[in-house]
Design a protein around this motif. Structure first.
Motif, PDB file in Angstrom:
ATOM      1  N   ALA A 127       0.925  -1.026   0.399  1.00 40.83           N
ATOM      2  CA  ALA A 127      -0.576   0.033   0.054  1.00 40.83           C
ATOM      3  C   ALA A 127       0.997   1.512  -0.195  1.00 40.83           C
ATOM      4  CB  ALA A 127      -0.733  -0.158   1.121  1.00 40.83           C
ATOM      5  N   VAL A 128       1.130   1.832  -1.124  1.00 43.80           N
ATOM      6  CA  VAL A 128       1.634   2.895  -1.117  1.00 43.80           C
ATOM      7  C   VAL A 128       0.954   4.452  -1.696  1.00 43.80           C
ATOM      8  CG1 VAL A 128       3.531   2.021  -1.527  1.00 43.80           C
ATOM      9  CG2 VAL A 128       2.324   2.894  -3.243  1.00 43.80           C
ATOM     10  N   THR A 129       0.854   5.752  -1.214  1.00 45.33           N
ATOM     11  CA  THR A 129       0.568   6.786  -2.168  1.00 45.33           C
ATOM     12  C   THR A 129       0.759   7.193  -3.574  1.00 45.33           C
ATOM     13  OG1 THR A 129       2.884   7.515  -1.392  1.00 45.33           O
ATOM     14  CG2 THR A 129       0.545   8.462   0.482  1.00 45.33           C
ATOM     15  N   ASP A 130      -0.535   7.299  -3.795  1.00 50.52           N
ATOM     16  CA  ASP A 130       0.092   7.312  -5.949  1.00 50.52           C
ATOM     17  C   ASP A 130       1.121   7.990  -5.707  1.00 50.52           C
ATOM     18  OD1 ASP A 130      -1.434  10.015  -6.218  1.00 50.52           O
ATOM     19  OD2 ASP A 130      -2.734   9.001  -6.769  1.00 50.52           O
ATOM     20  N   PRO A 131       1.214   8.037  -7.250  1.00 47.71           N
ATOM     21  CA  PRO A 131       2.673   8.925  -7.520  1.00 47.71           C
ATOM     22  C   PRO A 131       2.537  10.294  -7.646  1.00 47.71           C
ATOM     23  CG  PRO A 131       2.276   7.261  -9.154  1.00 47.71           C
ATOM     24  CD  PRO A 131       0.603   6.852  -8.459  1.00 47.71           C
ATOM     25  N   LEU A 132       1.176  10.398  -7.920  1.00 42.62           N
ATOM     26  CA  LEU A 132       0.739  12.317  -8.381  1.00 42.62           C
ATOM     27  C   LEU A 132       1.242  12.746  -6.416  1.00 42.62           C
ATOM     28  CD1 LEU A 132       0.219  14.921  -9.367  1.00 42.62           C
ATOM     29  CD2 LEU A 132      -1.815  14.573  -8.936  1.00 42.62           C
ATOM     30  N   GLU A 133       0.374  11.820  -5.624  1.00 43.31           N
ATOM     31  CA  GLU A 133       0.637  11.733  -4.348  1.00 43.31           C
ATOM     32  C   GLU A 133       1.824  12.224  -3.574  1.00 43.31           C
ATOM     33  OE1 GLU A 133      -1.940  13.773  -2.092  1.00 43.31           O
ATOM     34  OE2 GLU A 133      -3.633  13.086  -2.411  1.00 43.31           O
ATOM     35  N   THR A 134       2.369  11.162  -4.210  1.00 42.75           N
ATOM     36  CA  THR A 134       3.833  11.644  -3.723  1.00 42.75           C
ATOM     37  C   THR A 134       4.883  12.160  -4.256  1.00 42.75           C
ATOM     38  OG1 THR A 134       4.348   8.817  -3.683  1.00 42.75           O
ATOM     39  CG2 THR A 134       6.050   9.406  -3.952  1.00 42.75           C
ATOM     40  N   TRP A 135       4.704  12.909  -5.183  1.00 49.98           N
ATOM     41  CA  TRP A 135       5.513  14.562  -6.101  1.00 49.98           C
ATOM     42  C   TRP A 135       4.920  14.945  -5.371  1.00 49.98           C
ATOM     43  CZ3 TRP A 135       3.007  17.802  -7.960  1.00 49.98           C
ATOM     44  CH2 TRP A 135       4.148  19.327  -8.559  1.00 49.98           C
ATOM     45  N   ALA A 136       3.919  15.465  -4.889  1.00 48.26           N
ATOM     46  CA  ALA A 136       3.491  16.154  -3.621  1.00 48.26           C
ATOM     47  C   ALA A 136       3.890  15.904  -2.222  1.00 48.26           C
ATOM     48  CB  ALA A 136       1.879  17.104  -3.791  1.00 48.26           C
ATOM     49  N   ASP A 137       4.218  15.326  -1.846  1.00 40.07           N
ATOM     50  CA  ASP A 137       4.562  14.565  -0.122  1.00 40.07           C
ATOM     51  C   ASP A 137       6.428  15.123  -0.144  1.00 40.07           C
ATOM     52  OD1 ASP A 137       2.486  14.172   0.911  1.00 40.07           O
ATOM     53  OD2 ASP A 137       3.045  11.927   0.565  1.00 40.07           O
ATOM     54  N   LEU A 138       6.777  15.305  -1.654  1.00 38.74           N
ATOM     55  CA  LEU A 138       8.369  15.831  -1.756  1.00 38.74           C
ATOM     56  C   LEU A 138       8.161  16.655  -1.316  1.00 38.74           C
ATOM     57  CD1 LEU A 138       9.238  12.563  -4.195  1.00 38.74           C
ATOM     58  CD2 LEU A 138      10.173  12.627  -1.141  1.00 38.74           C
ATOM     59  N   GLY A 139       7.680  17.837  -2.103  1.00 38.37           N
ATOM     60  CA  GLY A 139       8.255  19.061  -1.916  1.00 38.37           C
ATOM     61  C   GLY A 139       8.243  20.431  -1.293  1.00 38.37           C
ATOM     62  N   PRO A 140       8.347  19.450   0.513  1.00 37.20           N
ATOM     63  CA  PRO A 140       9.196  19.722   1.452  1.00 37.20           C
ATOM     64  C   PRO A 140      10.306  19.481   0.979  1.00 37.20           C
ATOM     65  CG  PRO A 140       7.301  19.681   2.657  1.00 37.20           C
ATOM     66  CD  PRO A 140       7.129  18.429   0.782  1.00 37.20           C
ATOM     67  N   GLU A 141      10.933  18.037   0.687  1.00 37.26           N
ATOM     68  CA  GLU A 141      12.222  17.715   1.317  1.00 37.26           C
ATOM     69  C   GLU A 141      12.951  17.326   0.258  1.00 37.26           C
ATOM     70  OE1 GLU A 141      11.826  14.862   3.626  1.00 37.26           O
ATOM     71  OE2 GLU A 141       9.678  15.213   4.173  1.00 37.26           O
ATOM     72  N   LEU A 142      12.871  17.808  -1.350  1.00 40.72           N
ATOM     73  CA  LEU A 142      13.784  17.674  -2.809  1.00 40.72           C
ATOM     74  C   LEU A 142      13.634  18.844  -3.066  1.00 40.72           C
ATOM     75  CD1 LEU A 142      12.154  14.658  -4.837  1.00 40.72           C
ATOM     76  CD2 LEU A 142      14.553  14.595  -2.737  1.00 40.72           C
ATOM     77  N   ALA A 143      15.358  19.108  -3.957  1.00 43.02           N
ATOM     78  CA  ALA A 143      15.539  20.462  -3.946  1.00 43.02           C
ATOM     79  C   ALA A 143      14.263  20.465  -5.750  1.00 43.02           C
ATOM     80  CB  ALA A 143      16.838  20.136  -4.564  1.00 43.02           C
ATOM     81  N   GLU A 144      14.066  21.697  -5.620  1.00 41.62           N
ATOM     82  CA  GLU A 144      13.600  22.174  -6.684  1.00 41.62           C
ATOM     83  C   GLU A 144      13.721  21.138  -8.097  1.00 41.62           C
ATOM     84  OE1 GLU A 144      11.888  26.032  -8.657  1.00 41.62           O
ATOM     85  OE2 GLU A 144      11.714  26.209  -6.226  1.00 41.62           O
ATOM     86  N   ASP A 145      15.047  20.953  -8.755  1.00 42.02           N
ATOM     87  CA  ASP A 145      15.438  19.973 -10.104  1.00 42.02           C
ATOM     88  C   ASP A 145      15.372  18.541  -9.792  1.00 42.02           C
ATOM     89  OD1 ASP A 145      17.244  20.328  -7.715  1.00 42.02           O
ATOM     90  OD2 ASP A 145      18.852  20.488  -9.829  1.00 42.02           O
ATOM     91  N   ASP A 146      15.333  18.498  -8.263  1.00 39.19           N
ATOM     92  CA  ASP A 146      14.535  16.837  -8.147  1.00 39.19           C
ATOM     93  C   ASP A 146      12.971  17.012  -8.007  1.00 39.19           C
ATOM     94  OD1 ASP A 146      17.710  15.876  -7.816  1.00 39.19           O
ATOM     95  OD2 ASP A 146      17.438  16.953  -5.720  1.00 39.19           O
ATOM     96  N   LEU A 147      12.279  18.225  -8.073  1.00 43.50           N
ATOM     97  CA  LEU A 147      11.155  18.278  -7.802  1.00 43.50           C
ATOM     98  C   LEU A 147      10.532  17.536  -9.314  1.00 43.50           C
ATOM     99  CD1 LEU A 147       9.965  20.299  -5.155  1.00 43.50           C
ATOM    100  CD2 LEU A 147       9.720  18.131  -5.245  1.00 43.50           C
ATOM    101  N   LEU A 148      11.109  18.807  -9.917  1.00 42.59           N
ATOM    102  CA  LEU A 148      11.232  18.893 -11.282  1.00 42.59           C
ATOM    103  C   LEU A 148      11.530  17.395 -12.572  1.00 42.59           C
ATOM    104  CD1 LEU A 148      10.193  20.486 -13.512  1.00 42.59           C
ATOM    105  CD2 LEU A 148      12.192  21.027 -14.323  1.00 42.59           C
ATOM    106  N   ALA A 149      12.753  17.063 -11.934  1.00 45.19           N
ATOM    107  CA  ALA A 149      12.917  15.920 -12.803  1.00 45.19           C
ATOM    108  C   ALA A 149      11.262  14.515 -12.842  1.00 45.19           C
ATOM    109  CB  ALA A 149      13.839  15.196 -11.880  1.00 45.19           C
ATOM    110  N   ILE A 150      11.204  14.654 -11.246  1.00 46.38           N
ATOM    111  CA  ILE A 150       9.915  13.312 -10.967  1.00 46.38           C
ATOM    112  C   ILE A 150       8.538  14.333 -11.575  1.00 46.38           C
ATOM    113  CG2 ILE A 150       8.466  13.035  -8.779  1.00 46.38           C
ATOM    114  CD1 ILE A 150      10.804  12.414  -6.828  1.00 46.38           C
ATOM    115  N   ALA A 151       8.163  15.432 -11.730  1.00 54.51           N
ATOM    116  CA  ALA A 151       6.880  16.051 -12.167  1.00 54.51           C
ATOM    117  C   ALA A 151       7.211  15.341 -13.710  1.00 54.51           C
ATOM    118  CB  ALA A 151       6.959  17.696 -12.166  1.00 54.51           C
ATOM    119  N   ASP A 152       8.693  15.535 -14.350  1.00 48.29           N
ATOM    120  CA  ASP A 152       8.639  15.223 -16.040  1.00 48.29           C
ATOM    121  C   ASP A 152       8.849  13.393 -16.024  1.00 48.29           C
ATOM    122  OD1 ASP A 152       9.229  17.825 -16.692  1.00 48.29           O
ATOM    123  OD2 ASP A 152      11.662  17.567 -16.721  1.00 48.29           O
TER     124      ASP A 152
END
Length: 297
Positions: A127-152
């Motif tokens: 059981a996991v958060t879905d990919p979109l929720e996972t990306w949003a949860d990582l907002g406070p955790e990752l640098a902005e370019d890493d967040l962009l890599a996941i969004a891409d």
């Protein structure tokens, strides 16, 4: 010579709780034998079981209090999203439970709340958060370019649409929400690797025009020349991010040399870059200066 451990009760599988094993007839001494591994208290696995994030999550799932899902970095790894660092067995597993329930207090776990506000799914029974929720949860955790890599990656794998990214980012009010909203606007489906995304992020922060991504380039006679990572068509500039395989694979290296010659013969300026171009301050400044000269002067 030491005697081999007694056989385990049948049907336990490669990972099991100690309570289940003892109910099936295993002794405490048997569960301390050297052929077994203890991923966490109350769980044993066979030594042959791989030390992957999925294997670790399955082990912990046997003893974590319900309801819960794996989230954040752990969910990203299970989904195969491009988090910036490889999995290390010492990394804590991220677990999210409903608001109002106790946090999980267990070695190797980082606990969060808010499960009732998240979309979830099963990935190979985990059981996991879905990919979109996972990306949003990582907002406070990752640098902005890493967040962009996941969004891409979400766009490239059809796991989200641009408007889904915008909605998920707009729904967050925590630290990192501004970065999420920026990345939702910058995300593009044509990026073929995390490092390409990070390079594009650098171009945009430097105020350069946005390149076309992985688009065909034709010669004056209509003959196909290449499909570069980055193309600034009006300035006749192409950019290529070269990973390690370009250096270690001789046939790949030869192909790159021939492609570069075709492009340069057709009048394109070829800009080669590697991870060093983005992480070394000296190389990063050199790349920026060259691209500014080629694209803005």
């Amino acid at each position: 010579m030491s005697r081999p451990p007694a056989p385990l009760p049948s049907g336990l599988g490669r990972v099991f709780s100690t309570s289940r094993a003892m109910s099936a007839g295993a002794t405490a001494d048997r569960l301390r034998a050297s052929d077994l591994h203890a991923p966490t208290s109350g769980v044993r696995s066979t030594r042959s079981d791989s030390q992957s994030v999925e294997a670790m999550a399955r082990a912990y799932a046997l003893v974590l209090p319900q309801p819960f899902v794996f989230s954040h970095h752990t969910a990203a790894r299970i989904h195969g999203l491009p988090v910036p660092h490889p999995w290390d067995p010492s990394e804590r597993l991220h677990v999210t439970r409903p608001s109002g329930t106790p946090l999980v207090v267990r070695a190797g776990v980082r606990s969060h709340r808010g499960l009732e506000r998240r979309d979830t799914e099963l990935v190979d029974s985990l059981a996991v958060t879905d990919p979109l929720e996972t990306w949003a949860d990582l907002g406070p955790e990752l640098a902005e370019d890493d967040l962009l890599a996941i969004a891409d990656a979400l766009l490239a794998r059809d796991l989200a649409r641009p408007k889904d990214l915008e909605r998920a980012a707009a729904d967050r009010r925590t630290r990192g929400a501004v970065a999420l909203r920026r990345c939702a606007m910058l995300a593009r489906p044509g990026s073929a690797s995390p490092w390409e995304s990070k390079a594009r992020y650098a171009f945009l922060t430097w105020g350069l025009p946005e390149p076309e991504l992985n688009m065909d380039v034709l010669g004056p006679d209509g003959r196909w020349l290449a499909r570069p990572d980055f193309l600034w068509r009006e300035r006749r500039v192409v950019g290529e991010y070269d990973g390690d395989q370009h250096r270690t694979d001789r046939s790949q290296w030869q192909y790159e040399r021939e492609r570069r010659a075709r492009l340069e013969d057709a009048g394109y300026t070829y800009v080669e870059m590697t991870s060093l171009s983005l992480v070394s301050q000296r190389h990063r400044h050199a790349l920026r200066a060259r691209l500014v000269r080629l694209l803005r002067e």
